[in-house]
Design a protein around this motif. Structure first.
Motif, short mmCIF file in Angstrom:
data_model
loop_
_atom_site.label_atom_id
_atom_site.label_comp_id
_atom_site.label_asym_id
_atom_site.label_seq_id
_atom_site.Cartn_x
_atom_site.Cartn_y
_atom_site.Cartn_z
N HIS A 87 0.84 -1.22 0.00
CA HIS A 87 0.00 0.00 0.00
C HIS A 87 0.87 1.26 0.00
CE1 HIS A 87 -3.71 -2.20 0.40
NE2 HIS A 87 -3.19 -2.90 1.41
N ALA A 88 1.97 1.23 0.76
CA ALA A 88 2.88 2.38 0.79
C ALA A 88 3.62 2.52 -0.54
CB ALA A 88 3.87 2.24 1.94
N VAL A 89 3.95 1.40 -1.16
CA VAL A 89 4.62 1.43 -2.46
C VAL A 89 3.71 2.08 -3.49
CG1 VAL A 89 5.56 0.02 -4.34
CG2 VAL A 89 6.05 -0.59 -1.94
N ILE A 90 2.48 1.64 -3.54
CA ILE A 90 1.50 2.20 -4.48
C ILE A 90 1.24 3.67 -4.18
CG2 ILE A 90 -0.92 2.07 -5.23
CD1 ILE A 90 -0.61 -1.04 -4.81
N ASP A 91 1.20 4.02 -2.89
CA ASP A 91 1.01 5.41 -2.49
C ASP A 91 2.15 6.27 -3.04
OD1 ASP A 91 -0.31 7.49 -0.80
OD2 ASP A 91 1.62 7.41 0.28
N TRP A 92 3.40 5.80 -2.92
CA TRP A 92 4.54 6.57 -3.44
C TRP A 92 4.44 6.73 -4.95
CZ3 TRP A 92 8.47 6.26 -6.96
CH2 TRP A 92 9.46 7.24 -6.86
N ILE A 93 4.07 5.64 -5.62
CA ILE A 93 3.96 5.70 -7.08
C ILE A 93 2.92 6.73 -7.49
CG2 ILE A 93 3.24 4.40 -9.12
CD1 ILE A 93 4.56 1.91 -7.73
#
Length: 119
Positions: A87-93
Motif C-alpha cells: 500500500h505504501a509502495v502504491i502510495d509513493w507511485i
C-alpha cells in the motif's frame, strides 16, 4: 538543442546522453591530442558506449527510485504503527513517482570530466 535531439544516425538523444557524449568527446580529444569533433564523438559513443551507458543509467535510476520507495514505505509505516507493505509502495507511485522522475531527468547525477582513462 531541445529536450531530445536526433543524432546523424536518426537516433534520439536525451539531454543526459548529449552530456555523456560531450564528456566522451573531451576524453577522445585528450587521448588524440586534438579536437575530434562532435560528429565523430557521437558516432563513436553510439557504436561503442551507448548500450552500456543506457543500461547502467537505467540500473542507477531503478536503484535510486527503489530506495526512495523504501524510505517512503518506512516513514508511512512508522506513522501508521504497522507495516503498510505494498500500500505504501502504491502510495509513493501515485503521489511521487512522476515528480521524482522529472527531477531525476532535470538534475541527473553528473560525472566530472578530466583527461584520464577514456570512457
Amino acid at each position: 538543442m531541445g529536450e531530445t535531439d536526433r543524432s546523424d544516425m536518426g537516433e534520439e538523444l536525451s539531454r543526459e546522453e548529449r552530456e555523456a557524449i560531450e564528456i566522451h568527446k573531451y576524453y577522445l580529444s585528450c587521448q588524440s591530442g586534438y579536437d575530434v569533433g562532435l560528429e565523430y564523438a557521437i558516432a563513436h559513443w553510439l557504436q561503442y558506449h551507448a548500450t552500456q551507458w543506457r543500461h547502467e543509467r537505467l540500473q542507477q535510476d531503478m536503484t535510486a527510485q527503489w530506495a526512495e520507495i523504501q524510505k517512503h514505505k518506512w516513514i508511512e509505516s512508522e506513522k501508521a504503527g504497522r507495516d503498510l507493505g505494498d500500500h505504501a509502495v502504491i502510495d509513493w507511485i501515485r503521489k511521487h513517482a512522476a515528480e521524482w522522475r522529472r527531477l531525476r531527468r532535470d538534475h541527473p547525477p553528473t560525472a566530472h570530466p578530466g583527461c584520464g582513462p577514456a570512457m
